[in-house]
Structure formats: C-alpha cells, structure tokens
Motif scaffolding. Structure first.
Motif, PDB file in Angstrom:
ATOM      1  N   GLU A   2       0.840  -1.177  -0.159  1.00  0.00           N
ATOM      2  CA  GLU A   2      -0.263  -0.030  -0.259  1.00  0.00           C
ATOM      3  C   GLU A   2       0.814   1.178  -0.039  1.00  0.00           C
ATOM      4  O   GLU A   2       0.391   2.218  -0.467  1.00  0.00           O
ATOM      5  N   LEU A   3       1.965   1.255   0.585  1.00  0.00           N
ATOM      6  CA  LEU A   3       2.835   2.353   0.546  1.00  0.00           C
ATOM      7  C   LEU A   3       3.799   2.617  -0.560  1.00  0.00           C
ATOM      8  O   LEU A   3       4.377   3.647  -0.675  1.00  0.00           O
ATOM      9  N   SER A  25      -9.373 -12.683  -1.439  1.00  0.00           N
ATOM     10  CA  SER A  25      -9.909 -12.425  -0.243  1.00  0.00           C
ATOM     11  C   SER A  25     -10.210 -10.725   0.106  1.00  0.00           C
ATOM     12  O   SER A  25      -9.719  -9.926  -0.898  1.00  0.00           O
ATOM     13  N   PRO A  26     -10.887 -10.667   0.955  1.00  0.00           N
ATOM     14  CA  PRO A  26     -11.404  -9.299   1.149  1.00  0.00           C
ATOM     15  C   PRO A  26     -10.156  -8.503   1.499  1.00  0.00           C
ATOM     16  O   PRO A  26     -10.124  -7.301   1.219  1.00  0.00           O
ATOM     17  N   GLN A  27      -8.995  -8.929   2.277  1.00  0.00           N
ATOM     18  CA  GLN A  27      -8.015  -8.449   2.735  1.00  0.00           C
ATOM     19  C   GLN A  27      -7.181  -7.948   1.500  1.00  0.00           C
ATOM     20  O   GLN A  27      -6.730  -6.853   1.369  1.00  0.00           O
ATOM     21  N   GLY A  28      -6.914  -8.903   0.463  1.00  0.00           N
ATOM     22  CA  GLY A  28      -6.397  -8.616  -0.747  1.00  0.00           C
ATOM     23  C   GLY A  28      -7.141  -7.625  -1.593  1.00  0.00           C
ATOM     24  O   GLY A  28      -6.379  -6.531  -2.089  1.00  0.00           O
ATOM     25  N   LYS A  29      -8.357  -7.614  -1.631  1.00  0.00           N
ATOM     26  CA  LYS A  29      -9.180  -6.612  -2.481  1.00  0.00           C
ATOM     27  C   LYS A  29      -8.790  -5.064  -1.828  1.00  0.00           C
ATOM     28  O   LYS A  29      -8.722  -4.181  -2.752  1.00  0.00           O
ATOM     29  N   LYS A  30      -8.843  -5.194  -0.313  1.00  0.00           N
ATOM     30  CA  LYS A  30      -8.559  -3.838   0.094  1.00  0.00           C
ATOM     31  C   LYS A  30      -7.226  -3.343  -0.247  1.00  0.00           C
ATOM     32  O   LYS A  30      -7.095  -2.070  -0.452  1.00  0.00           O
ATOM     33  N   VAL A  31      -6.293  -4.160  -0.307  1.00  0.00           N
ATOM     34  CA  VAL A  31      -4.854  -3.784  -0.567  1.00  0.00           C
ATOM     35  C   VAL A  31      -4.849  -3.155  -1.787  1.00  0.00           C
ATOM     36  O   VAL A  31      -4.293  -2.201  -2.108  1.00  0.00           O
ATOM     37  N   GLU A  32      -5.472  -4.192  -2.711  1.00  0.00           N
ATOM     38  CA  GLU A  32      -5.217  -3.659  -4.224  1.00  0.00           C
ATOM     39  C   GLU A  32      -6.142  -2.327  -4.581  1.00  0.00           C
ATOM     40  O   GLU A  32      -5.418  -1.625  -5.331  1.00  0.00           O
ATOM     41  N   ILE A  38      -3.275   5.111  -4.475  1.00  0.00           N
ATOM     42  CA  ILE A  38      -1.912   5.573  -4.404  1.00  0.00           C
ATOM     43  C   ILE A  38      -1.653   5.875  -5.759  1.00  0.00           C
ATOM     44  O   ILE A  38      -0.998   6.900  -6.205  1.00  0.00           O
ATOM     45  N   GLY A  39      -1.587   4.845  -6.853  1.00  0.00           N
ATOM     46  CA  GLY A  39      -1.131   4.946  -8.010  1.00  0.00           C
ATOM     47  C   GLY A  39      -1.632   6.022  -8.867  1.00  0.00           C
ATOM     48  O   GLY A  39      -1.175   6.756  -9.477  1.00  0.00           O
ATOM     49  N   ARG A  40      -3.070   6.215  -8.835  1.00  0.00           N
ATOM     50  CA  ARG A  40      -3.691   7.421  -9.416  1.00  0.00           C
ATOM     51  C   ARG A  40      -3.119   8.771  -8.987  1.00  0.00           C
ATOM     52  O   ARG A  40      -3.085   9.605  -9.404  1.00  0.00           O
ATOM     53  N   SER A  41      -3.068   8.787  -7.437  1.00  0.00           N
ATOM     54  CA  SER A  41      -2.681   9.943  -6.930  1.00  0.00           C
ATOM     55  C   SER A  41      -1.273  10.453  -7.260  1.00  0.00           C
ATOM     56  O   SER A  41      -1.288  11.788  -7.324  1.00  0.00           O
ATOM     57  N   TYR A  42      -0.365   9.469  -7.266  1.00  0.00           N
ATOM     58  CA  TYR A  42       0.941   9.685  -7.662  1.00  0.00           C
ATOM     59  C   TYR A  42       1.192   9.394  -9.266  1.00  0.00           C
ATOM     60  O   TYR A  42       2.467   9.647  -9.330  1.00  0.00           O
ATOM     61  N   ASN A  43       0.117   9.398  -9.980  1.00  0.00           N
ATOM     62  CA  ASN A  43       0.648   8.909 -11.431  1.00  0.00           C
ATOM     63  C   ASN A  43       1.707   7.974 -11.479  1.00  0.00           C
ATOM     64  O   ASN A  43       2.479   7.672 -12.443  1.00  0.00           O
ATOM     65  N   ASN A  44       1.492   6.776 -10.903  1.00  0.00           N
ATOM     66  CA  ASN A  44       2.147   5.428 -10.932  1.00  0.00           C
ATOM     67  C   ASN A  44       1.739   4.608 -12.003  1.00  0.00           C
ATOM     68  O   ASN A  44       0.502   4.582 -12.260  1.00  0.00           O
TER      69      ASN A  44
END
Length: 127
Positions: A2-3, A25-32, A38-44
């Motif tokens: 995530e970071l 899994s629900p945890q994996g979906k949350k992380v993704e 983050i990718g959209r915010s930092y243009n990654n």
C-alpha cells in the motif's frame, strides 16, 4: 504494497503477476484498491497480470483501467469480448477463436479495441 509509490519524486511501476491472489480475499481486495488509489494520486503505473477476466472484472472498478491486452481464452470468450468493449456476437467469438499465437486484443485508454500481433524482436528471446 500500500505504501509503495508514495514518493512523488520517484516514478514507480508495480507488476502484479498472478493477481488473483489480491482478488481471492477481502484483505487482498482492500490492499489492491488502496494501491490503485495511491497509483492514481502519484501517477504511478500498475500492471495487473492475470489469466482470467474473472480476476480483474469488478463492476465498480471498470473505469480504473488504462490499457488492456487480452489473449483468447476458450472458456471465457464472451467475458473477454465484453471486457474489451466488443459485443459477444458469433462473429466476434469466431474472430477471437481464429487468432494465432502472438495475436491479442488491445484496448487503449479511450476504450478503442483492435487486434494486434506481438512479434519477437530478437532471436535470443525465442528460447
């Protein structure tokens, strides 16, 4: 995960192979989802690599994809065609079925879809 990519001074790209792990899994979906934000915010760039449209098709996520490549998958032809913005007609299914090795569908950031051929540029890569 995530970071990664939160430094605005760095250009980053994430290659997620076997991406079904994140959708299983629900945890994996949350992380993704957080990685996408983050990718959209930092243009990654994020490369979501999967063998099945079922791993990547989320009704609320369809607008988050830039470009997509799809090779023929006999058991998912209708889903592949829909994902690539093509009608799942018999003609399109036959077109998908008739593609030879190295051909795939490509969807650009504007939602336009075309059939392309991928060729090996260097003999040493053939091995």
């Amino acid at each position: 995960c995530e970071l990664f990519g939160m430094n605005a001074e760095e250009k980053t790209a994430e290659f997620i192979d076997e991406a079904w792990i994140f959708t299983a899994s629900p945890q994996g979906k949350k992380v993704e989802r957080q990685m996408r934000r983050i990718g959209r915010s930092y243009n990654n760039a994020e490369f979501f690599i999967s063998q099945s449209t079922k791993d990547a098709l989320h009704e609320d996520d369809t607008g988050n994809f830039g470009v997509a490549f799809a090779f023929d998958e006999p058991n998912e032809r209708e889903e592949v065609l829909r994902w690539m913005n093509l009608e799942p007609s018999e003609e399109n299914k036959k077109m998908l079925e008739s593609m030879f090795q190295g051909q795939c569908l490509f969807k650009d950031i504007y939602g336009r879809t075309a059939k392309i051929s991928i060729e090996c540029l260097f003999d040493e890569w053939m091995g």
